[in-house]
Motif scaffolding. Structure first.
Motif, mmCIF file in Angstrom:
data_model
loop_
_atom_site.group_PDB
_atom_site.id
_atom_site.type_symbol
_atom_site.label_atom_id
_atom_site.label_comp_id
_atom_site.label_asym_id
_atom_site.label_seq_id
_atom_site.Cartn_x
_atom_site.Cartn_y
_atom_site.Cartn_z
ATOM 1 N N ARG A 1 -2.261 -3.281 -6.758
ATOM 2 C CA ARG A 1 -1.142 -4.000 -6.757
ATOM 3 C C ARG A 1 -0.412 -3.425 -5.667
ATOM 4 O O ARG A 1 0.295 -4.397 -4.965
ATOM 5 C CB ARG A 1 -0.501 -3.685 -8.098
ATOM 6 C CG ARG A 1 -0.943 -3.943 -9.316
ATOM 7 C CD ARG A 1 -1.094 -5.616 -9.416
ATOM 8 N NE ARG A 1 -2.181 -6.159 -8.914
ATOM 9 C CZ ARG A 1 -3.458 -6.044 -8.533
ATOM 10 N NH1 ARG A 1 -4.039 -5.586 -9.762
ATOM 11 N NH2 ARG A 1 -4.184 -6.920 -7.930
ATOM 12 N N ARG A 2 -0.366 -2.212 -5.210
ATOM 13 C CA ARG A 2 0.137 -1.411 -4.122
ATOM 14 C C ARG A 2 -0.358 -2.563 -2.789
ATOM 15 O O ARG A 2 0.322 -2.742 -2.066
ATOM 16 C CB ARG A 2 0.098 0.014 -4.235
ATOM 17 C CG ARG A 2 0.926 0.607 -4.923
ATOM 18 C CD ARG A 2 1.353 2.106 -4.794
ATOM 19 N NE ARG A 2 -0.114 2.736 -4.637
ATOM 20 C CZ ARG A 2 -0.782 3.568 -5.468
ATOM 21 N NH1 ARG A 2 -0.188 3.145 -6.646
ATOM 22 N NH2 ARG A 2 -1.856 4.315 -5.194
ATOM 23 N N ASP B 1 1.438 -10.689 -6.549
ATOM 24 C CA ASP B 1 1.921 -9.269 -6.541
ATOM 25 C C ASP B 1 3.313 -9.176 -6.129
ATOM 26 O O ASP B 1 4.019 -8.370 -7.080
ATOM 27 C CB ASP B 1 0.945 -8.434 -5.767
ATOM 28 C CG ASP B 1 -0.476 -8.109 -6.149
ATOM 29 O OD1 ASP B 1 -0.741 -8.356 -7.606
ATOM 30 O OD2 ASP B 1 -1.266 -8.206 -5.541
ATOM 31 N N VAL C 1 5.536 -4.451 -19.816
ATOM 32 C CA VAL C 1 6.178 -3.369 -19.300
ATOM 33 C C VAL C 1 7.333 -2.946 -19.881
ATOM 34 O O VAL C 1 8.238 -3.589 -20.062
ATOM 35 C CB VAL C 1 6.440 -3.707 -17.603
ATOM 36 C CG1 VAL C 1 7.006 -2.497 -16.771
ATOM 37 C CG2 VAL C 1 5.061 -4.143 -17.062
ATOM 38 N N ASP D 1 6.371 -8.289 -8.733
ATOM 39 C CA ASP D 1 6.980 -7.094 -8.648
ATOM 40 C C ASP D 1 8.713 -7.297 -8.475
ATOM 41 O O ASP D 1 9.447 -6.414 -9.029
ATOM 42 C CB ASP D 1 6.468 -6.398 -7.379
ATOM 43 C CG ASP D 1 7.374 -5.036 -7.021
ATOM 44 O OD1 ASP D 1 6.861 -4.141 -7.575
ATOM 45 O OD2 ASP D 1 8.144 -5.250 -5.962
ATOM 46 N N LEU E 1 3.066 1.459 -10.047
ATOM 47 C CA LEU E 1 2.084 0.483 -9.748
ATOM 48 C C LEU E 1 0.556 1.194 -9.540
ATOM 49 O O LEU E 1 0.456 2.232 -8.782
ATOM 50 C CB LEU E 1 2.403 -0.447 -8.648
ATOM 51 C CG LEU E 1 3.741 -1.086 -8.767
ATOM 52 C CD1 LEU E 1 3.759 -1.731 -7.288
ATOM 53 C CD2 LEU E 1 3.495 -2.127 -9.852
ATOM 54 N N GLY F 1 -2.149 -3.126 -14.182
ATOM 55 C CA GLY F 1 -1.747 -2.507 -12.785
ATOM 56 C C GLY F 1 -0.436 -2.577 -12.575
ATOM 57 O O GLY F 1 0.214 -1.765 -11.626
ATOM 58 N N PHE F 2 0.603 -3.401 -13.192
ATOM 59 C CA PHE F 2 2.020 -3.197 -13.017
ATOM 60 C C PHE F 2 2.568 -2.225 -13.814
ATOM 61 O O PHE F 2 3.752 -2.124 -14.252
ATOM 62 C CB PHE F 2 2.521 -4.541 -13.297
ATOM 63 C CG PHE F 2 2.248 -5.604 -12.118
ATOM 64 C CD1 PHE F 2 3.118 -5.507 -11.277
ATOM 65 C CD2 PHE F 2 1.071 -6.406 -12.208
ATOM 66 C CE1 PHE F 2 2.749 -6.583 -9.965
ATOM 67 C CE2 PHE F 2 0.863 -7.379 -11.471
ATOM 68 C CZ PHE F 2 1.660 -7.351 -10.244
ATOM 69 N N GLY F 3 1.869 -1.415 -14.622
ATOM 70 C CA GLY F 3 2.343 -0.367 -15.496
ATOM 71 C C GLY F 3 2.348 -1.105 -16.910
ATOM 72 O O GLY F 3 3.109 -0.148 -17.639
#
Length: 297
Positions: free
Chosen positions: A137-138, A240, A125, A244, A133, A281-283
């Motif tokens: 993941r959200r 997750d 990332v 985060d 996100l 999914g976390f970018g």
């Protein structure tokens, strides 16, 4: 391009496992200009590896470029040949760990006739950009918050408990054990209190660990060295929330990258798509970790 993994303080924790072949490189004024941490490969006594006990290795230098870099690598190979080695395996320091662009070693390897024998795909990332996100993941974050999951970002006291979760995960999923035993990791955390951290997610104070991760921190990168979760933790979205908050902390501490580590197997020839997509999914985006080998005698 040096990190704490290149230091003798780190490498010495498992010095009994390897025959050291590390090299100091001096210029014609007898000034130290580079080092190459290296050891004889336990699986092949005629192979020198930089370094078999680290994720990445290579030559660590003070601005060697062009012809001096080529000369330095040539001299290292001559040293290894004198020690009975016929092959050098070189683990390139990935680009995100370098403080500034410095890939003269890669060109020197090409000039010397090295071949790339392995290519791993990692996921990182960019903390300066911090993309949004992904939807899954959200949803995981919402589940974790609804389940009352809490994250402790400095949980060294819970290392033994986390190692039980980690060992169970690796055995059940891969029939494997952690590269480090808990005693070794405890010793490394003692040696590098500012570079190695444990973060865990629980359902509350004094509750069992749901998920955890060991982070290796260098000057630019927060790297996920180990991660594991219990079935209850996976159900609750604990990983997750854990990642985060670790990413948020890394960004607040001015790191440039949060590196999830590789998603490849079989020497880079197999990509674990599900694992890689989870990290995306976390970018995260892809980062290459290259490995070269060079015949030296």
């Amino acid at each position: 391009m040096a990190t704490f993994l290149h230091t003798r303080q780190f490498l010495s924790y498992h010095r009994d496992r390897f025959e050291d072949l590390s090299v100091l490189v001096e210029n014609d004024r007898n000034e130290l200009v580079a080092v190459m941490p290296a050891a004889r490969d336990p699986a092949s006594l005629t192979t020198a590896t930089s370094h078999p006990g680290t994720t990445y290795g290579g030559i660590v230098h003070c601005g060697l470029t062009g012809r001096p870099m080529l000369a330095a690598l040539h001299a290292c190979c001559a040293h290894f040949a004198q020690r009975g080695c016929t092959l050098l395996r070189y683990k390139v320091v990935p680009s995100i760990y370098r403080r500034s662009p410095c890939e003269d070693d890669l060109h020197a390897l090409f000039m010397l006739g090295a071949n790339r024998y392995r290519c791993d795909l990692s996921a990182s990332v960019d903390l300066a950009q911090l993309p949004a996100l992904g939807s899954q993941r959200r949803r995981g974050l919402r589940k974790a918050c609804a389940a009352g999951v809490e994250v402790n970002l400095d949980a060294r006291a819970q290392l033994a408990d986390f190692w039980e979760v980690l060992a169970a995960n690796l055995y059940q999923r891969h029939g494997a054990s952690p590269v480090h035993c808990v005693e070794e990791m405890d010793e490394l955390m003692r040696r590098f209190p500012d570079n190695i951290r444990l973060a865990v997610a629980t359902a509350g104070i004094a509750e069992p660990i749901l998920a955890g991760t060991v982070l290796f921190l260098t000057s630019r990168v927060a790297h996920v060295q180990y991660v594991a979760a219990t079935p209850e933790g996976r159900q609750a979205g604990a990983t997750d929330l854990l990642f985060d908050q670790c990413i948020a902390q890394a960004r607040a501490a001015a790191f440039q990258h949060f590196d999830f580590g590789i998603s490849t197997e079989a020497g880079g020839r197999t990509l674990n798509y599900g694992l890689h997509e989870y990290k995306m999914g976390f970018g995260a985006t892809g980062v290459i970790h290259d490995f070269y080998e060079l015949e030296i005698a």
